[in-house]
Write a protein that holds these residues in place. Sequence first.
Motif, PDB file in Angstrom:
ATOM      1  N   PRO A 142      23.213 -12.445  35.726  1.00  9.91           N
ATOM      2  CA  PRO A 142      23.598 -11.478  34.252  1.00  9.91           C
ATOM      3  C   PRO A 142      23.195 -12.451  33.390  1.00  9.91           C
ATOM      4  O   PRO A 142      23.175 -13.553  33.319  1.00  9.91           O
ATOM      5  CB  PRO A 142      25.159 -11.429  34.701  1.00  9.91           C
ATOM      6  N   VAL A 143      22.773 -11.424  32.015  1.00 15.48           N
ATOM      7  CA  VAL A 143      22.373 -12.412  30.968  1.00 15.48           C
ATOM      8  C   VAL A 143      23.281 -12.059  30.070  1.00 15.48           C
ATOM      9  O   VAL A 143      23.362 -12.466  28.662  1.00 15.48           O
ATOM     10  CB  VAL A 143      21.042 -12.084  30.547  1.00 15.48           C
ATOM     11  N   SER A 144      24.488 -11.266  30.303  1.00 12.41           N
ATOM     12  CA  SER A 144      25.546 -10.843  29.359  1.00 12.41           C
ATOM     13  C   SER A 144      26.894 -11.189  29.947  1.00 12.41           C
ATOM     14  O   SER A 144      26.963 -11.792  31.195  1.00 12.41           O
ATOM     15  CB  SER A 144      25.437  -9.647  28.963  1.00 12.41           C
ATOM     16  N   LEU A 176      18.572  -9.215  17.974  1.00  6.59           N
ATOM     17  CA  LEU A 176      18.765 -10.555  18.249  1.00  6.59           C
ATOM     18  C   LEU A 176      18.584 -11.149  19.711  1.00  6.59           C
ATOM     19  O   LEU A 176      19.478 -10.577  20.527  1.00  6.59           O
ATOM     20  CB  LEU A 176      19.800 -11.321  17.448  1.00  6.59           C
ATOM     21  N   VAL A 177      17.964 -12.406  20.106  1.00  6.63           N
ATOM     22  CA  VAL A 177      18.116 -12.964  21.149  1.00  6.63           C
ATOM     23  C   VAL A 177      18.342 -14.631  20.700  1.00  6.63           C
ATOM     24  O   VAL A 177      17.738 -14.704  19.850  1.00  6.63           O
ATOM     25  CB  VAL A 177      16.995 -12.939  22.217  1.00  6.63           C
ATOM     26  N   GLY A 178      19.137 -15.317  21.479  1.00  3.70           N
ATOM     27  CA  GLY A 178      19.414 -16.739  21.211  1.00  3.70           C
ATOM     28  C   GLY A 178      20.536 -17.065  22.093  1.00  3.70           C
ATOM     29  O   GLY A 178      21.047 -16.398  22.921  1.00  3.70           O
ATOM     30  N   LEU A 219      21.927  -9.342  21.003  1.00  5.63           N
ATOM     31  CA  LEU A 219      22.004  -9.715  22.698  1.00  5.63           C
ATOM     32  C   LEU A 219      21.934 -11.031  22.781  1.00  5.63           C
ATOM     33  O   LEU A 219      21.734 -11.484  23.841  1.00  5.63           O
ATOM     34  CB  LEU A 219      20.677  -8.877  23.188  1.00  5.63           C
ATOM     35  N   ALA A 220      22.240 -12.050  21.746  1.00  8.47           N
ATOM     36  CA  ALA A 220      22.375 -13.629  22.050  1.00  8.47           C
ATOM     37  C   ALA A 220      23.605 -13.632  22.924  1.00  8.47           C
ATOM     38  O   ALA A 220      24.682 -13.008  22.936  1.00  8.47           O
ATOM     39  CB  ALA A 220      22.313 -14.282  20.737  1.00  8.47           C
ATOM     40  N   TYR A 221      23.601 -14.923  23.620  1.00  6.88           N
ATOM     41  CA  TYR A 221      24.730 -15.214  24.458  1.00  6.88           C
ATOM     42  C   TYR A 221      24.889 -16.826  24.594  1.00  6.88           C
ATOM     43  O   TYR A 221      23.660 -17.476  24.786  1.00  6.88           O
ATOM     44  CB  TYR A 221      24.734 -14.635  25.742  1.00  6.88           C
ATOM     45  N   ALA A 222      26.095 -17.323  24.561  1.00  2.00           N
ATOM     46  CA  ALA A 222      26.161 -18.830  24.556  1.00  2.00           C
ATOM     47  C   ALA A 222      25.565 -19.493  25.872  1.00  2.00           C
ATOM     48  O   ALA A 222      25.746 -18.692  27.041  1.00  2.00           O
ATOM     49  CB  ALA A 222      27.778 -19.153  24.637  1.00  2.00           C
ATOM     50  N   TYR A 262      13.941 -14.354  26.960  1.00  3.19           N
ATOM     51  CA  TYR A 262      12.958 -13.493  27.346  1.00  3.19           C
ATOM     52  C   TYR A 262      13.518 -12.552  28.353  1.00  3.19           C
ATOM     53  O   TYR A 262      13.200 -11.301  28.442  1.00  3.19           O
ATOM     54  CB  TYR A 262      11.844 -14.101  27.804  1.00  3.19           C
ATOM     55  N   ALA A 263      14.425 -12.844  29.539  1.00  5.96           N
ATOM     56  CA  ALA A 263      14.767 -11.966  30.568  1.00  5.96           C
ATOM     57  C   ALA A 263      15.564 -10.753  29.780  1.00  5.96           C
ATOM     58  O   ALA A 263      15.599  -9.647  30.040  1.00  5.96           O
ATOM     59  CB  ALA A 263      15.580 -12.860  31.366  1.00  5.96           C
ATOM     60  N   THR A 264      16.459 -11.255  28.877  1.00  2.00           N
ATOM     61  CA  THR A 264      17.225 -10.237  27.965  1.00  2.00           C
ATOM     62  C   THR A 264      16.134  -9.320  27.187  1.00  2.00           C
ATOM     63  O   THR A 264      16.679  -7.988  27.289  1.00  2.00           O
ATOM     64  CB  THR A 264      18.252 -11.061  26.944  1.00  2.00           C
ATOM     65  N   LEU A 265      15.162  -9.599  26.644  1.00  2.00           N
ATOM     66  CA  LEU A 265      14.341  -8.578  26.088  1.00  2.00           C
ATOM     67  C   LEU A 265      13.724  -7.705  27.128  1.00  2.00           C
ATOM     68  O   LEU A 265      13.637  -6.588  27.028  1.00  2.00           O
ATOM     69  CB  LEU A 265      13.215  -9.385  25.686  1.00  2.00           C
ATOM     70  N   ARG A 266      13.317  -8.371  28.407  1.00  2.00           N
ATOM     71  CA  ARG A 266      12.664  -7.556  29.349  1.00  2.00           C
ATOM     72  C   ARG A 266      13.569  -6.402  30.018  1.00  2.00           C
ATOM     73  O   ARG A 266      13.354  -5.214  30.235  1.00  2.00           O
ATOM     74  CB  ARG A 266      12.437  -8.576  30.411  1.00  2.00           C
TER      75      ARG A 266
END
Length: 299
Positions: free
Chosen positions: A9-11, A53-55, A85-88, A96-100
């Motif tokens: 998971p990325v979230s 946003l990613v970060g 879509l940033a996460y600690a 990059y995976a989040t963007l994909r």
Amino acid sequence: MFSQNTIFPVSGISNSKTIYCNENGYYSIFKSDRYGFNNPDDQWDKKKIEYLLVGDSYAMGACVNRPNDIGSFLRSFSGNPVLNLAYAGDGPLIEYATLREYLNDNVKNVLWIYYEGNDFSDFNLELSNKILKNYLNDPTFTQNLKSKQNQIDTMGNNLIANELRNNFKNKIISLIKIKKTRLLLTQPKTIPKEPKPQPEFRNILQQAKDLANKKKSNLYFIYLPTYNRYETNYNGYDFNYSSVKKIVEELDITFIDILNEVFEKENDPLSLFPFKTNSHYNEKGYMKIAETIIKYSTD
């Protein structure tokens, strides 16, 4: 060490009241959206997204409440929908995976928010994960995370349950850590050694740019400085600023320089941190970052 589960998971847990951190004198609290990110849920239903946003935790809005995080300020200043879509704990590969997994065709501007304090340390850990490396090596790879939120929620809830079961043990460990911390306070302060940019970093940024171009989105690289820059112990320390900026500019990605456009223009840069302590940014810091992003990303 990162989990080697069947999915990565990325979230976080979806539609959940999330109590985060306390650095400004209060605990930050937000309700996560349908995919476990820090957004009002209705942002996913908008036809056009101005910023995505990613970060890591800084981009996520650590230790402040909406509307005082970067994403909320961008939403307010632009008057348009914004997805954060940033996460600690995220580093370049997870970003990059989040963007994909989550970038749609309706996004105008993608903001890649880089934090100089630990992004490359996080990246080294990410490169050891088999699932995450698939994003780097296989342009067709996907976990289809949008369709697996129930599984992600179950994983998150199980993790919380395990933490509660281990609570007593953790209290004992905390007491030990407190004793060790007292010892460390009497010792000279050491300067953390953030790794140099890995070869894969350029590759990931190139792939992120290609993906943004495919989605007809603009990609911006946002450079965030660390508190350590303003401690006397760190004078002359190499934070990889020049080498990172060179890579970004060689890839013809717009570089938005928060270090020089915000912090270096402040009479007291430490005023952008809670109580001038080594922590995340405060409300004023996040606001000034959002203002600068708007300034340099507006047509």
